[in-house]
Design a protein around this motif. Structure first.
Motif, PDB file in Angstrom:
ATOM      1  N   UNK A 100       0.867  -1.189   0.000  1.00  0.00           N
ATOM      2  CA  UNK A 100       0.000   0.000   0.000  1.00  0.00           C
ATOM      3  C   UNK A 100       0.897   1.230   0.000  1.00  0.00           C
ATOM      4  N   UNK A 101       0.268   2.394  -0.043  1.00  0.00           N
ATOM      5  CA  UNK A 101       0.991   3.642   0.182  1.00  0.00           C
ATOM      6  C   UNK A 101       0.780   4.041   1.642  1.00  0.00           C
ATOM      7  N   UNK A 102       1.875   4.311   2.315  1.00  0.00           N
ATOM      8  CA  UNK A 102       1.821   4.718   3.718  1.00  0.00           C
ATOM      9  C   UNK A 102       2.051   6.223   3.788  1.00  0.00           C
ATOM     10  N   UNK A 103       1.050   6.927   4.301  1.00  0.00           N
ATOM     11  CA  UNK A 103       1.080   8.383   4.352  1.00  0.00           C
ATOM     12  C   UNK A 103       1.262   8.863   5.779  1.00  0.00           C
ATOM     13  N   UNK A 104       2.054   9.893   5.914  1.00  0.00           N
ATOM     14  CA  UNK A 104       2.265  10.547   7.200  1.00  0.00           C
ATOM     15  C   UNK A 104       1.722  11.963   7.107  1.00  0.00           C
ATOM     16  N   UNK A 105       1.156  12.454   8.181  1.00  0.00           N
ATOM     17  CA  UNK A 105       0.668  13.841   8.221  1.00  0.00           C
ATOM     18  C   UNK A 105       1.011  14.444   9.571  1.00  0.00           C
ATOM     19  N   UNK A 106       1.210  15.743   9.577  1.00  0.00           N
ATOM     20  CA  UNK A 106       1.422  16.442  10.855  1.00  0.00           C
ATOM     21  C   UNK A 106       0.482  17.635  10.917  1.00  0.00           C
ATOM     22  N   UNK A 107       0.204  18.073  12.135  1.00  0.00           N
ATOM     23  CA  UNK A 107      -0.631  19.259  12.305  1.00  0.00           C
ATOM     24  C   UNK A 107      -0.263  19.959  13.604  1.00  0.00           C
ATOM     25  N   UNK A 108      -0.481  21.278  13.627  1.00  0.00           N
ATOM     26  CA  UNK A 108      -0.315  22.004  14.888  1.00  0.00           C
ATOM     27  C   UNK A 108      -1.494  21.663  15.778  1.00  0.00           C
ATOM     28  N   UNK A 109      -1.279  21.414  17.009  1.00  0.00           N
ATOM     29  CA  UNK A 109      -2.371  20.952  17.846  1.00  0.00           C
ATOM     30  C   UNK A 109      -3.203  22.108  18.357  1.00  0.00           C
ATOM     31  N   UNK A 110      -4.522  21.963  18.281  1.00  0.00           N
ATOM     32  CA  UNK A 110      -5.406  22.917  18.935  1.00  0.00           C
ATOM     33  C   UNK A 110      -6.510  22.127  19.615  1.00  0.00           C
ATOM     34  N   UNK A 111      -7.229  22.756  20.470  1.00  0.00           N
ATOM     35  CA  UNK A 111      -8.264  22.039  21.199  1.00  0.00           C
ATOM     36  C   UNK A 111      -9.563  21.974  20.418  1.00  0.00           C
ATOM     37  N   UNK A 112      -9.587  22.627  19.256  1.00  0.00           N
ATOM     38  CA  UNK A 112     -10.838  22.722  18.509  1.00  0.00           C
ATOM     39  C   UNK A 112     -11.187  21.480  17.723  1.00  0.00           C
ATOM     40  N   UNK A 113     -10.226  20.594  17.509  1.00  0.00           N
ATOM     41  CA  UNK A 113     -10.527  19.375  16.782  1.00  0.00           C
ATOM     42  C   UNK A 113     -10.722  19.573  15.301  1.00  0.00           C
ATOM     43  N   UNK A 114     -10.232  20.647  14.746  1.00  0.00           N
ATOM     44  CA  UNK A 114     -10.428  20.883  13.324  1.00  0.00           C
ATOM     45  C   UNK A 114      -9.136  21.341  12.672  1.00  0.00           C
ATOM     46  N   UNK A 115      -8.023  20.809  13.140  1.00  0.00           N
ATOM     47  CA  UNK A 115      -6.741  21.203  12.580  1.00  0.00           C
ATOM     48  C   UNK A 115      -6.560  20.718  11.158  1.00  0.00           C
ATOM     49  N   UNK A 116      -5.785  21.479  10.400  1.00  0.00           N
ATOM     50  CA  UNK A 116      -5.373  21.042   9.060  1.00  0.00           C
ATOM     51  C   UNK A 116      -4.274  20.008   9.204  1.00  0.00           C
ATOM     52  N   UNK A 117      -4.403  18.908   8.490  1.00  0.00           N
ATOM     53  CA  UNK A 117      -3.354  17.919   8.421  1.00  0.00           C
ATOM     54  C   UNK A 117      -2.555  18.168   7.149  1.00  0.00           C
ATOM     55  N   UNK A 118      -1.251  18.237   7.303  1.00  0.00           N
ATOM     56  CA  UNK A 118      -0.346  18.435   6.170  1.00  0.00           C
ATOM     57  C   UNK A 118       0.306  17.093   5.885  1.00  0.00           C
ATOM     58  N   UNK A 119       0.073  16.605   4.666  1.00  0.00           N
ATOM     59  CA  UNK A 119       0.508  15.266   4.318  1.00  0.00           C
ATOM     60  C   UNK A 119       1.839  15.267   3.590  1.00  0.00           C
ATOM     61  N   UNK A 120       2.591  14.214   3.816  1.00  0.00           N
ATOM     62  CA  UNK A 120       3.761  13.940   3.015  1.00  0.00           C
ATOM     63  C   UNK A 120       3.350  13.242   1.727  1.00  0.00           C
ATOM     64  N   UNK A 121       4.316  12.987   0.829  1.00  0.00           N
ATOM     65  CA  UNK A 121       4.009  12.361  -0.455  1.00  0.00           C
ATOM     66  C   UNK A 121       3.766  10.860  -0.357  1.00  0.00           C
TER      67      UNK A 121
END
Lengths: 116, 112
Positions: free
Chosen positions: A88-109
């Motif tokens: 499969x393709x294994x994807x990693x994502x990171x995001x700045x944490x906030x308490x709102x539960x609606x953070x943007x996830x930034x994905x790697x390739x």
């Protein structure tokens, strides 16, 4: 600025071998996610790291899968005794944490894993 | 168990046509996101909706969050070849906090 990077971009391995996949998140992002994606399909959640909290491992499909995040930054996903269904393709994502539960996830390739 | 089901799974249309993609669930979500993914790349966030009934517009794209926060739709007006890609919805339930569960995906092809 630098985005999320993953290595290797492609990995071909033989059934039964162990593999390590690496993710370098965006600097300062406290949350890190691993997902698995089969060809043309949606993303399957694997594991979630948030700061120093215990990771949420609820998505790992078997005990052959494990992940670490060292120093709150780089993460490694390890698959032991690989099987063909792990391809499969294994994807990693990171995001700045906030308490709102609606953070943007930034994905790697992603890392495309093929198990022969 | 798949929390989010998307329809249609595949869609092929002519340039200039309109289309709607649906994302449905029996679960209530605190927020819902739409992503677009191109081949060989990771998904890129298009929009986040957090309020039931919310409508957001992004140029030719219109996103709606259902009143009960269980479903969402993405409408594209006058589709262009550059809209081609895999569209994914992702929802966070109140008990998963910042973790998102992704839908099954809709693969869109816009033919010039």
């Amino acid at each position: 600025g630098a985005g999320v990077s993953q290595s290797p971009s492609n990995k071909v391995t033989e059934k039964g071998k162990d593999v390590e996949l690496r993710c370098d998140p965006i600097s300062g992002h406290t949350a890190l996610y691993w997902y698995r994606q089969s060809l043309g399909q949606g993303l399957e959640f694997l594991i979630y790291f948030q700061g120093n909290s215990a990771p949420d491992k609820s998505g790992l499909p078997s005990d052959r899968f494990s992940a670490e995040r060292t120093g709150g930054s780089v993460s490694t996903l390890t698959i032991q005794r690989t099987q063909q269904e792990d391809s499969a393709v294994y994807l990693c994502a990171s995001s700045p944490y906030s308490s709102g539960g609606a953070d943007t996830q930034y994905f790697g390739p992603g890392t495309r894993l093929t198990v022969l | 168990t798949q929390l989010l089901e998307q329809s249609p799974q595949f869609l092929s249309i002519q340039e200039g046509e309109n289309l709607t993609v649906y994302c449905n669930s029996s679960s209530v979500f605190s927020s819902l996101q739409w992503y677009r993914q191109e081949p060989g790349e990771g998904p890129v966030l298009l929009v986040t909706v957090v309020t039931g009934g919310e409508v957001k517009k992004l140029k030719r794209l219109t996103f709606q969050f259902g009143d009960a926060r269980k479903d969402s739709s993405l409408h594209i007006t006058a589709a262009q070849p550059g809209d081609t890609g895999l569209y994914l919805c992702a929802g966070a339930t109140s008990n998963t906090g910042n973790q998102f569960y992704f839908g099954t995906g809709t693969s869109l092809t816009v033919i010039p």
